[in-house]
Design a protein around this motif. Structure first.
Motif, mmCIF file in Angstrom:
data_model
loop_
_atom_site.group_PDB
_atom_site.id
_atom_site.type_symbol
_atom_site.label_atom_id
_atom_site.label_comp_id
_atom_site.label_asym_id
_atom_site.label_seq_id
_atom_site.Cartn_x
_atom_site.Cartn_y
_atom_site.Cartn_z
ATOM 1 N N ILE A 10 0.855 -1.190 0.000
ATOM 2 C CA ILE A 10 0.000 0.000 0.000
ATOM 3 C C ILE A 10 0.888 1.237 0.000
ATOM 4 N N LEU A 11 0.570 2.192 -0.857
ATOM 5 C CA LEU A 11 1.342 3.433 -0.949
ATOM 6 C C LEU A 11 0.455 4.609 -0.561
ATOM 7 N N MET A 12 0.933 5.424 0.386
ATOM 8 C CA MET A 12 0.140 6.540 0.894
ATOM 9 C C MET A 12 0.857 7.859 0.648
ATOM 10 N N GLY A 13 0.113 8.820 0.103
ATOM 11 C CA GLY A 13 0.631 10.162 -0.080
ATOM 12 C C GLY A 13 -0.402 11.164 0.392
ATOM 13 N N ILE A 25 3.098 3.501 -9.722
ATOM 14 C CA ILE A 25 3.631 2.149 -9.803
ATOM 15 C C ILE A 25 2.462 1.196 -10.030
ATOM 16 N N ALA A 26 2.550 0.399 -11.078
ATOM 17 C CA ALA A 26 1.455 -0.491 -11.465
ATOM 18 C C ALA A 26 1.160 -1.534 -10.386
ATOM 19 N N LYS A 37 -2.863 1.098 -15.331
ATOM 20 C CA LYS A 37 -1.809 0.435 -14.560
ATOM 21 C C LYS A 37 -2.357 -0.533 -13.507
ATOM 22 N N ASN A 38 -3.674 -0.813 -13.578
ATOM 23 C CA ASN A 38 -4.280 -1.791 -12.673
ATOM 24 C C ASN A 38 -4.084 -1.412 -11.201
ATOM 25 N N ILE A 39 -4.235 -0.120 -10.910
ATOM 26 C CA ILE A 39 -4.044 0.401 -9.551
ATOM 27 C C ILE A 39 -5.377 0.427 -8.813
ATOM 28 N N THR A 40 -5.356 0.054 -7.544
ATOM 29 C CA THR A 40 -6.518 0.233 -6.673
ATOM 30 C C THR A 40 -6.378 1.605 -6.025
ATOM 31 N N ILE A 49 -12.227 4.079 -5.787
ATOM 32 C CA ILE A 49 -12.689 4.542 -7.102
ATOM 33 C C ILE A 49 -12.410 3.507 -8.183
ATOM 34 N N ALA A 50 -11.242 2.872 -8.115
ATOM 35 C CA ALA A 50 -10.830 1.939 -9.172
ATOM 36 C C ALA A 50 -10.203 0.685 -8.577
ATOM 37 N N ARG A 51 -10.426 -0.449 -9.279
ATOM 38 C CA ARG A 51 -9.823 -1.725 -8.877
ATOM 39 C C ARG A 51 -9.793 -2.652 -10.100
ATOM 40 N N ASN A 52 -8.702 -3.402 -10.242
ATOM 41 C CA ASN A 52 -8.575 -4.378 -11.336
ATOM 42 C C ASN A 52 -8.776 -3.738 -12.709
ATOM 43 N N GLY A 53 -8.290 -2.509 -12.855
ATOM 44 C CA GLY A 53 -8.356 -1.842 -14.152
ATOM 45 C C GLY A 53 -9.718 -1.293 -14.517
#
Length: 404
Positions: A70-73, A83-84, A111-114, A385-389
């Motif tokens: 998990i990446l948090m900003g 990062i995909a 990039k298939n990002i959640t 908002i997005a998951r699995n592309g």
């Protein structure tokens, strides 16, 4: 439980944002409270908390965090830094179909990002559970008083961004005792407004009722908090209904005109919906009894509730003048009969250490139990908002926004 590695990413948006989701002490608290979590911090030269402050508390700091789950900003991530196949948490500013971030959401899908958006994290009552609003109000009210002082050469407050933290900023509060007996109106009742009221109270400025504000004169500076019902009314003349106003703002009209002849400084902190009435019109600013000389538009809705806010301003250049006669924007403090507007759109960045501590507290208390704990993940699901592309069901309305 499965080990989860969380990376705090380096903020890449320009202008640079010095806030962080978790301060060094909050990172330690997360790892103590949730033993299945490891925090890794990406090296950054711009954070309000230095890399060394994290290292001093035993938090790993390195350049590459691509092995994190998990990446948090904080702010939007530049598309070339995504990062995909990762899960991201940040403020994406995409759910209102903001044109500037259309490509960001497209790349998130590609990039298939959640993507979990902080702004969409809510409880069962649809109330937001994490926000920087309090510090927007704190800095906004301070900037409003700073702007008023400069306009009339009363005092010089040190800009908030030059203060180490809020304690340092409070050392400046005594200067506002040079204020004449002006009247200040604060709109709103949420986090932002509460932050503004906090500053005015700490400055020792007297709070008065809306009735007294409208009809009495004072020998000292005073302020009143205005709620939606104080300056809006139903078009059909029926009794005020707060839930209905929030759901059907287009069925209401502004009654703010009664405050125009008695207000010197307006501190606008109320959330505004595009279908809601504006507080006043540009034509109103040419009325002989229009008294407002300074506006701190904390909400900073360009061409929104405050018609003088024709653009946002910056931390480095926070104010501009609106000329009521021409409707044009001019240099700040250029004419005494102009309206001076402060409309910085990233106010919490001016007190990044305080704002980050406050935000981290909210994350640990309200979000981490759902993100990495044993609680139901409905809170996370509502904000995804997005998951699995693909766009999730709740955000299918964004399909045309991301379409080629």
């Amino acid at each position: 439980m499965q080990k989860v590695k969380i990376g705090l990413i380096r903020e890449g948006k320009i202008p640079a944002d010095r806030r962080v989701p978790l301060t060094p002490k909050k990172c330690v608290e997360v790892q103590t409270t949730f033993p299945n979590v490891q925090i890794v911090v990406q090296e950054s030269p711009i954070r309000s908390y230095s890399d060394q402050e994290y290292r001093d508390l035993g938090i790993e700091v390195r350049a590459d965090i691509s092995d994190c789950d998990i990446l948090m900003g904080v702010k939007e991530v530049p598309v070339n830094q995504l990062i995909a196949n990762k899960t991201y948490l940040f403020f994406s500013h995409t759910v209102k179909k903001q044109p500037a971030n259309r490509e960001l959401l497209r790349q998130v899908l590609k990039k298939n990002i959640t993507l979990v958006d902080y702004e969409l994290l809510t409880n069962d009552r649809e109330e937001r559970i994490v926000a920087f609003g309090r510090y927007a109000g704190i800095v906004g009210a301070y900037n409003g008083l700073l702007t008023y002082g400069r306009k009339f050469n009363l005092y010089e407050l040190k800009p908030a961004w030059q203060c180490v933290d809020m304690d340092d900023m409070q050392e400046e509060f005594f200067k506002v005792k040079k204020l004449p007996p002006i009247k200040m109106a604060v709109t709103g009742s949420g986090r932002v407004a509460q932050g503004a009221l906090e500053v005015l109270d700490r400055m020792g400025i007297r709070r008065v009722s809306v009735y007294d504000y409208l009809y009495l004169d004072f020998r000292e500076p005073v302020y009143a908090q205005l709620r939606s019902s104080d300056y809006n009314a139903r078009l059909d003349g029926r009794v005020w209904d707060t839930p209905d106003f929030h759901h059907n703002p287009h069925l209401y009209k502004s009654t703010f005109d009664k405050f125009l002849p008695v207000t010197d400084l307006l501190i606008a902190c109320a959330y505004w919906h595009p279908t809601a009435p504006k507080l006043f019109t540009e034509e109103d600013t040419r009325r002989p009894d229009f008294r407002i000389t300074t506006i701190a538009d904390v909400t900073c809705d360009v061409n929104g509730s405050i018609p003088c806010t024709k653009r946002a301003s910056s931390i480095a250049d926070p104010a501009f003048d609106y000329n009521p006669q021409t409707g044009q924007l001019e240099a700040p403090y250029s004419r005494p009969d102009n309206i001076t507007v402060m409309a910085v759109d990233n106010l919490p960045c001016e007190l990044p250490r305080n704002a980050s501590r406050d935000f981290g507290r909210q994350l640990i208390d309200n979000v981490f139990p759902h993100l990495v704990g044993s609680q139901s993940d409905e809170v996370i699901e509502r904000a995804t908002i997005a998951r699995n592309g693909k766009l999730t069901e709740r955000y299918q309305y964004l399909s045309d926004y991301v379409a080629d």
